[in-house]
Design an enzyme around this catalytic site. Structure first.
Site, short mmCIF file in Angstrom:
data_model
loop_
_atom_site.label_atom_id
_atom_site.label_comp_id
_atom_site.label_asym_id
_atom_site.label_seq_id
_atom_site.Cartn_x
_atom_site.Cartn_y
_atom_site.Cartn_z
N GLU A 97 0.87 -1.32 0.09
CA GLU A 97 -0.04 -0.09 -0.08
C GLU A 97 0.76 1.32 0.07
O GLU A 97 2.05 1.23 0.12
CB GLU A 97 -0.90 -0.05 1.16
CG GLU A 97 -2.37 -0.40 1.02
CD GLU A 97 -3.09 0.52 0.41
OE1 GLU A 97 -2.92 1.61 0.02
OE2 GLU A 97 -4.46 0.27 0.18
N ARG A 180 -6.91 0.59 13.64
CA ARG A 180 -5.51 1.02 13.17
C ARG A 180 -5.51 2.14 11.86
O ARG A 180 -6.82 2.29 11.53
CB ARG A 180 -4.57 -0.17 12.61
CG ARG A 180 -5.50 -1.01 11.16
CD ARG A 180 -4.38 -1.89 10.55
NE ARG A 180 -4.99 -2.22 9.52
CZ ARG A 180 -5.14 -1.79 8.11
NH1 ARG A 180 -4.79 -0.70 7.97
NH2 ARG A 180 -5.59 -2.59 7.09
N ASN A 182 -4.97 3.50 8.03
CA ASN A 182 -5.08 2.75 6.83
C ASN A 182 -4.62 4.17 5.91
O ASN A 182 -3.43 4.67 6.22
CB ASN A 182 -6.38 2.66 6.33
CG ASN A 182 -6.42 1.45 5.18
OD1 ASN A 182 -5.59 0.65 5.23
ND2 ASN A 182 -7.13 1.42 4.10
N GLU A 200 -9.10 -5.90 10.39
CA GLU A 200 -9.87 -6.70 9.57
C GLU A 200 -9.93 -8.16 9.96
O GLU A 200 -9.03 -8.74 10.78
CB GLU A 200 -9.26 -6.93 8.18
CG GLU A 200 -9.14 -5.57 7.18
CD GLU A 200 -8.40 -5.90 6.02
OE1 GLU A 200 -8.87 -5.77 5.05
OE2 GLU A 200 -7.05 -5.97 6.08
N ASN A 233 -9.93 4.93 3.24
CA ASN A 233 -8.93 4.75 2.14
C ASN A 233 -8.47 5.78 1.20
O ASN A 233 -7.93 6.99 1.74
CB ASN A 233 -9.50 3.51 1.29
CG ASN A 233 -8.51 2.51 0.84
OD1 ASN A 233 -7.45 2.52 0.82
ND2 ASN A 233 -9.12 1.00 1.23
N ASP A 283 -10.30 1.49 -3.45
CA ASP A 283 -9.01 1.33 -2.61
C ASP A 283 -8.41 2.60 -2.64
O ASP A 283 -8.94 3.79 -2.91
CB ASP A 283 -8.05 0.21 -2.94
CG ASP A 283 -7.53 -0.42 -1.43
OD1 ASP A 283 -7.05 0.31 -1.03
OD2 ASP A 283 -7.46 -1.37 -1.57
#
Length: 378
Positions: A97, A180, A182, A200, A233, A283
């Site tokens: 990511e 958390r 992202n 998740e 995201n 995403d």
């Protein structure tokens, strides 16, 4: 494959396409037939963009008008730029990511969230350096004064790359131990926007409405913009600095806000783009110099280009892996696109079909350039 379709001259728009080689015909087609051909053309082009040049569908829909009761269309065969996709980092990132191009060093910065690692790939040597940061790291951004800023666990932190040292700045979501950070990105004024989510249960399956969107300012103060987020995201800003684009993945859409560059405030949220059924989960994303958004589609195996002015998808590039996670522009002139991917949750059979899952891909030949990333000002 190559698709040959006739050109029906019913409009003057063809004159603006000087680079076209076209052949008029006198076919008298029912408008439903033309509509079917045009839909097929766009579908074939979308689905074949990743193929080698000699296999790519090269017919483009250029212009449609319907004066009166007749459908007039120009469907022309145009020489396409050669889109090439190459896996440049062939490694199994569990959740790759947050790609960021570092122009001075010629390196790509990114994270593996699940493995709690920040990584840096050298484009010249192909070498990957790794720093273990001890917690799930959602995103990493460069810092003007040197080093990096992390969205790490539920805190913002400094990373000294040379010393491999992490120093905490400030924590968020302190009442939510299962959360958390992202995705995150620096705005045009040097602030770090980043959002949270719950851990998740399985890939893209979370406890709903646990996340929030935050901004870390240069003075290390934090502003909370809103909560009730599922999976915070992708995010970016328009080139004129008037709009902020944002993805909450499980909403299956891209939203747009009005943005004040002076204060960093955002308001007037509305829907920009709704995902289609086969596109997967929205995403990470980036924006090009023409103001068009590029969105990575998790479980969709593609990046799509969206026109914010119309809210329409205008291009699809399909990749050889399903779990595409984010994208950014890079290279010497920002004409290359880098796409991260994941392999978490894939069994052996799935991995055998997509052995490059978790790798990083370079796309060239898109015909557009990106905007250099901003660095955190604090």
């Amino acid at each position: 494959m190559y698709i040959e379709l006739p050109v029906l001259f019913g409009c003057t728009a063809i004159k603006q396409y000087a680079d076209l080689v076209s052949f008029p015909c006198d076919y008298s087609c029912h408008e439903a037939v033309w509509a079917g051909l045009l839909s097929l053309t766009v579908l074939l082009y979308d689905r074949s963009a990743h193929l080698p040049k000699n296999e790519r569908a090269t017919t483009l829909l250029l212009h449609i008008e319907k004066p009166g009761s007749s459908l007039f269309a120009c469907v022309c065969r145009k020489k396409m730029s050669s889109i090439k996709i190459e896996c440049v980092v062939d490694e199994r990132n569990k959740i790759g990511e947050s790609p960021v191009w570092e122009e001075k060093e010629g390196t790509l910065l990114y994270v593996d969230i699940q493995e709690k690692q920040v990584k840096r790939w050298d484009a010249a040597s192909g070498h990957v350096q790794t720093v273990n940061v001890g917690a799930h790291v959602g995103s990493v951004v460069p810092r003007k004064s040197g080093g990096y800023i992390l969205a790490l666990g539920t805190r913002f932190a400094f990373l000294d790359w040379e010393k491999k040292k992490v120093t905490d700045i400030i924590s968020v979501d302190q009442d939510k131990a299962n959360n958390r950070f992202n995705d995150g990105k620096v705005d045009p004024a040097g602030r770090f926007f980043a959002g949270t989510m719950s851990m998740e249960i399985r890939p893209a399956e979370v406890e709903r409405h646990q996340g929030s969107l935050y901004t870390l300012h240069a003075d290390h103060s934090v502003v909370k913009h809103f909560d009730q987020v599922d999976i915070s995201n992708g995010l970016d800003w328009s080139p004129d600095h008037k709009h902020f684009y944002y993805v909450d993945s499980l909403s299956y859409r891209v939203d747009v806000f009005d943005y004040d560059i002076h204060s960093g405030s955002i308001c007037n949220r509305r829907v920009l783009y709704k995902m289609e059924e086969d596109e997967g989960i929205p995403d990470g994303m980036t924006i090009d110099s023409e103001g068009k958004l590029w969105l990575a589609c998790y479980n969709g195996g593609r990046v799509i280009r969206i026109d914010p002015e119309t809210g329409k998808r205008i291009q699809t590039v399909t990749l050889p892996v399903d779990k595409t996670t984010s994208c950014c522009f890079g290279g010497k002139d920002y004409s290359e696109m880098y796409v991260t991917s994941a392999c978490l949750g894939m069994d052996d059979k799935w991995m055998a079909k997509q052995p490059q899952a978790g790798g990083i891909f370079k796309i060239t030949g898109l015909g557009v350039k990106g905007i250099p990333p901003y660095a955190f000002a604090g």
